[in-house]
Design an enzyme around this catalytic site. Structure first.
Site, short mmCIF file in Angstrom:
data_model
loop_
_atom_site.label_atom_id
_atom_site.label_comp_id
_atom_site.label_asym_id
_atom_site.label_seq_id
_atom_site.Cartn_x
_atom_site.Cartn_y
_atom_site.Cartn_z
N LYS A 23 -15.56 0.84 15.49
CA LYS A 23 -14.85 1.48 14.24
C LYS A 23 -14.51 0.01 13.56
CE LYS A 23 -11.69 4.53 12.22
NZ LYS A 23 -12.66 5.33 11.51
N GLU B 243 -18.60 3.94 13.46
CA GLU B 243 -17.86 4.94 12.58
C GLU B 243 -17.41 4.34 11.47
OE1 GLU B 243 -13.94 7.61 12.78
OE2 GLU B 243 -14.61 6.69 14.65
N GLY C 84 -12.83 6.95 6.11
CA GLY C 84 -12.81 7.58 4.94
C GLY C 84 -14.05 8.30 4.51
#
Length: 222
Positions: free
Chosen positions: A34, A113, A116
């Protein structure tokens, strides 16, 4: 390698991304990262994000935390605003360069990932979607099924297709247990989405990643 995007902030991207990794590691090696995360907690080891830690737990390939989440911000606000407060500028090239340096080719299933929704601003007129376009990453879309999700899903799909993105599949995450006509909404989504549904994850009383994974089918990705 896939990019996991969501229809909005609270659609359950991390939950579904973790479930995808859990499902995939039943048959092979996995790695999830991420790159950008806000709302990180300050620990003795530095800033840590619970979403990134979930991906680490479901990854069989071990990386240092900073490799998984290189752009970590403490305030739970839009990342580009948090970066501005720190005197930083987030750029698609910097994020893409970091992703390119990671050993994704050494695992059977990998994902990045997002944060938002699809048009997450990075500042100066740039967006996280620019990174996906630059790297030509195929996308798995997480649809948080609730009132308004048909509009969110279709607008996100429209924007992705306009960007030339290959959407390889989508996952329905039933985030609202009290939603009216859930099956009718799912039927509408399956009719209007341009890619296959990889699974419908029901609303679970606990964030049981293993159970969520049991509702996913990765065969369509092949």
């Amino acid at each position: 390698m896939y990019f996991v995007a969501g229809t909005d902030t609270d659609c359950g991207k991390t939950f579904i991304a973790s479930a995808l990794l859990h499902r995939a590691k039943q048959t092979g090696s996995t790695l999830g990262i991420k790159p950008i995360a806000s709302g990180c907690e300050l620990t003795e080891q530095g800033l840590r994000n619970c979403d990134a830690l979930c991906l680490i737990t479901e990854s069989t390939y071990e990386l240092d935390y900073q490799q998984v989440n290189p752009f970590a911000f403490a305030p739970a606000i839009a990342p580009h605003i948090a970066a501005e407060q720190m005197g930083m500028v987030l750029t698609p090239s910097a994020i893409a360069e970091h992703i390119n340096q990671l050993p994704f080719g050494e695992v059977d299933f990998a994902l990045v990932e997002g944060a938002g929704g699809w048009r997450l601003p990075l500042g100066e007129g740039k967006f996280l979607s620019d990174v996906v376009k630059q790297l030509s990453l195929p996308v798995i879309l997480v649809v948080g099924v609730k009132l308004g999700s048909l509009n969110h899903a279709l607008l996100t799909q429209e924007a992705m297709l306009a960007d030339g993105i290959h959407i390889v599949g989508w996952v329905a995450n039933m985030v609202d247990p009290n939603m009216s006509c859930p099956q009718e909404n799912l039927n509408s989504l399956k009719t209007m989405m341009a890619s296959p549904c990889l699974g419908v994850v029901p609303h679970l009383s606990s964030m049981d990643i293993a159970k969520a994974a049991s509702y996913l089918d990765l065969n369509a990705l092949a």
